[in-house]
Design a protein around this motif. Structure first.
Motif, short mmCIF file in Angstrom:
data_model
loop_
_atom_site.label_atom_id
_atom_site.label_comp_id
_atom_site.label_asym_id
_atom_site.label_seq_id
_atom_site.Cartn_x
_atom_site.Cartn_y
_atom_site.Cartn_z
N SER A 1 -7.19 11.39 -50.73
CA SER A 1 -6.76 11.44 -52.13
C SER A 1 -6.51 12.85 -52.62
O SER A 1 -5.93 13.05 -53.70
CB SER A 1 -7.83 10.78 -53.02
N LEU A 2 -6.91 13.86 -51.86
CA LEU A 2 -6.79 15.25 -52.30
C LEU A 2 -5.35 15.76 -52.24
O LEU A 2 -5.02 16.76 -52.89
CB LEU A 2 -7.69 16.15 -51.46
N GLY A 3 -4.51 15.12 -51.45
CA GLY A 3 -3.12 15.58 -51.35
C GLY A 3 -2.43 14.88 -50.19
O GLY A 3 -2.99 13.99 -49.54
N THR A 4 -1.21 15.29 -49.93
CA THR A 4 -0.47 14.74 -48.79
C THR A 4 -1.30 14.95 -47.53
O THR A 4 -1.65 16.09 -47.18
CB THR A 4 0.90 15.42 -48.65
N PHE A 5 -1.60 13.86 -46.86
CA PHE A 5 -2.59 13.91 -45.77
C PHE A 5 -1.91 14.07 -44.42
O PHE A 5 -0.91 13.40 -44.13
CB PHE A 5 -3.42 12.62 -45.77
N LYS A 6 -2.47 14.97 -43.62
CA LYS A 6 -1.98 15.15 -42.26
C LYS A 6 -3.17 15.30 -41.32
O LYS A 6 -4.00 16.19 -41.51
CB LYS A 6 -1.07 16.38 -42.16
N ARG A 7 -3.24 14.44 -40.35
CA ARG A 7 -4.31 14.52 -39.36
C ARG A 7 -3.84 15.44 -38.22
O ARG A 7 -2.77 15.25 -37.66
CB ARG A 7 -4.64 13.14 -38.80
N LEU A 8 -4.67 16.41 -37.90
CA LEU A 8 -4.33 17.37 -36.86
C LEU A 8 -5.22 17.16 -35.64
O LEU A 8 -6.35 16.68 -35.74
CB LEU A 8 -4.53 18.80 -37.37
N SER A 9 -4.70 17.57 -34.51
CA SER A 9 -5.48 17.61 -33.28
C SER A 9 -5.72 19.06 -32.91
O SER A 9 -5.08 19.98 -33.44
CB SER A 9 -4.73 16.91 -32.15
N LEU A 10 -6.62 19.29 -31.99
CA LEU A 10 -6.84 20.64 -31.49
C LEU A 10 -5.57 21.19 -30.86
O LEU A 10 -5.26 22.38 -30.99
CB LEU A 10 -7.99 20.65 -30.48
N GLU A 11 -4.82 20.33 -30.21
CA GLU A 11 -3.56 20.76 -29.59
C GLU A 11 -2.56 21.22 -30.66
O GLU A 11 -1.80 22.18 -30.45
CB GLU A 11 -2.96 19.63 -28.76
N ASP A 12 -2.56 20.56 -31.81
CA ASP A 12 -1.65 20.95 -32.89
C ASP A 12 -1.94 22.37 -33.36
O ASP A 12 -1.02 23.17 -33.51
CB ASP A 12 -1.80 20.00 -34.09
#
Length: 953
Positions: free
Chosen positions: A938-949
């Motif tokens: 809910s804090l903002g546009t959400f993006k899940r990252l990986s360590l590789e990213d």
């Protein structure tokens, strides 16, 4: 002023003491250690109590550390507007904590804590919050902090030289008594600190080593932070008993290093501390440890890279064991020519190895540390480490190594004279450990009398099979304990309140110091060598240690190949010297060669004894011109790079503050992620890299010298030794990476198995350097987001106990083309995430304004600038830094003039313009299973990252 006649006391120092320490003992037993250093208009101060967690009662561990926190809360005078009313409520709270401690029924304990919560809220109306920190800031103090360890508790300040009297007055009141105000919110903070420690592998490893070595001594049976059970059951009574028992003058010392008059310091100490009453200290007893005859093996688990440690228990600080252990540590590991350096690190038999020493009052420890290379087991590393101990026992090291270590220790002593911090550390440690100063000063003389057979005999006697082997393995820790915290109501603090003591204290005016700003053009002399190379020169008036830098305005962003070549170079030799022989030759001469490659600049730096500077230059020239390629070494370098890359992915701080932050600022492609792939690395050849190294001096470069030789001498000798015959090539161009604007609220989440959750909020304020922001940022940071009296600390930690670690800071770029960023950090528990982030958002969106506190912050910064001096060692580097921003003068003067004409209204307008309405990128690192993911999204546009990213590999 006291009637004490300082003229009756003769102050003397040892003639061969490099810091000329002076000591004095008050009649009540309080000790003063003093070292005068007129090169800075400041005084580094430590107030030392010679007791720590060793003295914690066995049923109330963590007490000394918790009390350290409480000694920032004030007294019956500092931090209160009505002590009698507050005192009555604090006594009720104390009684309730004793009831809580004695009650086992969970429901009844919860009811008692509700009462504690209620009375704490009532008591808060009488509190002038963080007043101690506000008063230290008012006198221009820096580095205000404290630390607790097994034998000591130390309270730190760095003050302007003209504020010694007010500092003495403030500290004498601070340690006169202890008001346990805001106790339960600070207890929450200690809970947080305990939970954070569950994610720190080195703490778990060190605790495991101590518990194995000291099974019947507090060093091993209890930790400084305390056990979870004891943290849940604190006792005001026991804390006050500890304070009255150990915080007595005959167990305390005042350490001063800087620009001051010792007789005046003694008179002030007599005036402000002379009426403290001495008391008999209780004897310390512990069961004698059993002799160890076989290895004791321990294992701990955590997310960080695996390693192995080996440790031997030795005798305490007042014996010769720590001296010999320290000497052996340098024989084993000195980063150039020790047995570990030569046989393991330089030979690339392990990823990394070191030796270390712990020195305590009752025991000392010599230890070894090693990390495995790819495909290598920790047992193999352990065996390699132990083989170096066997080499030591057999005397399998060159005779010159002992003499070289002695010279290295002498170099350390010379370097210590340059820094108030180093001086005070030496004085503090000898006081804590009960080491006579004369013994400390003469330790090198004593060590120089050692024969090789003495070292061998000590190693055979002490470094036996009775040691501890600690395996720090990678994986989930099954023994993680999380302290569950009772619910508390945020305390409402009125930051506008001020005690009568504070008003009187601040009314006492001190004559300001006159600021000193450096004229870079006058201070830095410049000349041209025959080859056209520029030489920048700053005379070294401090001591006989020189520094000579060969500076290349190109780096990793110019050539990835260059960064690998300079990483490869320290492992190489020449036709005359093998790699280890080259390092040994430097070490024998008291020299060091440091090679570094940053994004846009590379350095070859020679430093050490000036008498050997020209041998150092000749060795460097020989190495560059005659470096010998070695494919096996390169293969190992590449293998180690890949292992270190893998290990970096397990380091939470590196993940958040480097990898994720770079991703937020630049996106997927940045100087951090733009690196050779494994395939590209493996295509590199040793010959290709050595050709680049041999061409290095054919590129344009600059030289910086900080020496005692004259400029003319430097020019003549460098013309002779540093010949560049052909016209140099222009530096390879540096690739630039564009910083991303922060246009909307965005969440970058990375799932990582830790107990705590880390939140870093980042927002780009400008697209390039702005001088006004640069000049105002320290005032904004001091008032809003940094320090114990800042808005962020008061609201989030002090009042609401939502986070152990929190700050907010407006940053300055390193280059003119880069922007300013605003960052806010929260290190909290998963169940507090929503409250912690909400509080941070609230105070960012509507910054509370306390005009008196803003004025105090402004005044504090002016006092700091007035007392700061840019030493000869730092002048060139500061000039280079401001040049990167587009200027040629000392920017401290711009800051000073801007602060002199600033007021609260201007700061608020500055905040409104640059901070108030900013969107943020929320970098969140934590364990998804413990977190409310719907709130995070809910804090903002959400993006899940990986360590590789975020790492790019």
């Amino acid at each position: 002023m006291s009637n004490f006649n300082v003229k009756n006391y003769k102050l003397t120092s040892l003639p061969d003491d490099p810091i000329q320490m002076l000591s004095y003992r008050l009649q009540n037993g309080m000790t003063l250690y003093m070292s005068v250093n007129p090169s800075e208009a400041r005084i580094y101060t430590n107030i030392v109590v010679r007791s720590g967690s060793k003295q914690d009662p066995a049923d109330t561990t963590g007490l000394a550390h918790y009390m350290e926190h409480m000694l920032f809360k004030g007294t019956s005078k500092i931090g209160t507007v009505d002590w009698e009313k507050e005192k009555a409520l604090l006594e009720k709270i104390s009684d309730l904590f004793e009831q809580h401690r004695a009650t086992e029924d969970a429901e009844e304990r919860a009811k008692i804590y509700q009462q504690i919560d209620q009375f704490s809220a009532e008591a808060a109306q009488y509190i002038a919050p963080n007043e101690y920190d506000r008063l230290t800031s008012a006198i221009g103090a820096k580095a205000t902090n404290a630390y607790t360890w097994v034998d000591q508790t130390v309270y730190v300040n760095d003050i302007p030289t003209n504020e010694l009297s007010r500092w003495m007055e403030l500290e004498s009141e601070r340690f006169r008594m202890m008001a346990l105000r805001l106790f339960h919110t600070e207890l929450e903070t200690v809970y947080e600190e305990f939970n954070i420690s569950q994610d720190k592998d080195f703490r778990k490893a060190n605790n495991a080593i101590r518990s194995a070595l000291f099974p019947h001594h507090p060093y091993g049976t209890q930790t400084t932070i305390g056990s979870p059970q004891h943290l849940k059951n604190p006792s005001h009574i026991k804390i006050q008993e500890y304070f009255k028992t150990y915080y007595v003058p005959n167990n305390m010392g005042i350490m001063l290093a800087g620009d001051f008059d010792p007789p005046e310091a003694i008179a002030l100490a007599e005036q402000f501390f002379g009426d403290y009453q001495a008391a008999e200290l209780p004897p310390f007893h512990s069961k004698m440890p059993e002799a160890l005859h076989q290895p004791i093996v321990r294992e701990v688990y955590g997310q960080e890279a695996p390693y192995v440690e080996i440790a031997w228990r030795l005798a305490g600080s007042q014996t010769d064991d720590p001296l010999l252990a320290s000497f052996i540590r340098h024989l084993l590991y000195n980063q150039q020519a020790g047995l570990l350096d030569t046989h393991l690190n330089q030979a690339q038999k392990v990823l990394d190895s070191e030796a270390w020493v712990w020195t305590y009052q009752d025991y000392s420890v010599l230890g070894l540390f090693g990390k495995a290379r790819n495909g290598q087991s920790l047992d193999e590393v352990k065996d390699l480490l132990l083989q170096q101990i066997e080499n030591l026992k057999e005397g399998a090291f060159e005779d010159w190594l002992m003499e070289a270590v002695i010279n290295e220790l002498k170099l350390y002593d010379i370097k210590a004279t340059e820094s108030n911090h180093a001086r005070i550390n030496a004085m503090t440690n000898t006081f804590i450990l009960g080491i006579p100063w004369e013994k400390f000063i003469r330790r090198i003389e004593w060590l120089s009398q050692l024969r090789k057979e003495d070292v061998v005999a000590f190693a055979k006697e002490k470094l036996h099979a009775g040691h501890v082997v600690l395996y720090k393995r990678q994986g989930e820790d099954p023994n993680v304990i999380k302290v569950e915290k009772p619910p508390i109501t945020p305390v409402q603090l009125n930051r506008k309140l001020s005690s009568e003591y504070a008003r009187q204290f601040l009314a006492k005016k001190t004559k300001p110091l006159k600021p000193v700003f450096v004229d870079f053009e006058k201070k830095i002399k410049r000349a041209k060598l025959q080859s056209g190379i520029e030489l920048a020169y700053v005379y070294n008036g401090l001591n006989s240690l020189f520094r000579l830098d060969f500076i290349f305005d190109m780096g990793k962003n110019s050539s990835k190949e260059l960064s690998i070549a300079l990483l490869y170079l320290p492992y190489l030799g020449t036709s005359k010297y093998s790699p280890s022989e080259f390092q040994q030759e430097l070490f024998r001469l008291g020299l060091a060669l440091d090679i570094s490659c940053y994004e846009d600049r590379a350095y070859l730096t020679i430093s050490g004894l000036e008498e050997n500077i020209w041998q150092g230059v000749q060795l460097l020239e020989h190495l560059i011109q005659d470096v010998q390629a070695d494919e096996t070494i390169l293969e190992n370098i590449i293998s180690d790079i890949l292992v270190k890359r893998s290990n970096a992915k397990q380091n939470r701080n590196y993940i958040l503050r480097t990898a994720m932050l770079n991703y937020a600022r630049y996106g997927a492609m940045s100087a951090f992620t733009d690196r050779f792939s494994e395939e590209q690395l493996r295509k590199l050849t040793a010959e290709q890299l050595c050709i680049l190294i041999k061409k290095l001096f054919r590129f344009e470069h600059r030289i910086y010298a900080n020496v005692q030789f004259t400029l003319d001498t430097m020019v003549a000798k460098l013309n002779e030794l540093h010949r560049v015959t052909a016209k140099p090539h222009a530096p390879l161009p540096n690739k630039s990476y564009e910083q991303l604007p922060t246009e909307q609220d965005e969440v970058l989440f990375l799932d990582f198995p830790i107990v705590q959750v880390d939140v870093l909020m980042s927002s780009r304020i400008t697209s390039q350097f702005d001088l006004d922001i640069y000049c105002m940022r320290d005032l904004f940071n001091e008032y809003f987001g940094m320090g114990l009296s800042s808005i962020v600390f008061q609201e989030i930690r002090e009042s609401r106990a939502f986070a152990y670690s929190t700050y907010a800071v407006l940053t300055a770029p390193r280059k003119q083309s880069q922007g300013h960023f605003f960052q806010a950090y929260l290190g909290t528990q998963p169940d507090k995430l929503k409250d912690a982030v909400g509080s941070m958002q609230e105070i960012i969106r509507q910054m509370p304004v306390a005009k008196a506190q803003i004025e105090n912050a402004r005044h504090s910064l002016l006092r700091k600038i007035e007392s700061e001096r840019l030493t000869d060692r730092k002048v060139f580097w500061e000039a280079q830094a401001v040049k990167e921003l587009g200027f040629s003068h000392d920017l401290a003067e711009d800051i000073y003039q801007r602060l002199k004409r600033t007021n609260a209204e201007e700061l608020f307008a500055f905040y409104q313009q640059h901070i108030q309405q900013r969107p943020f990128t929320y970098l969140i690192l934590g364990d998804q299973k413990r977190l409310d993911m719907s709130y995070i999204q809910s804090l903002g546009t959400f993006k899940r990252l990986s360590l590789e990213d975020v790492f790019g590999y």
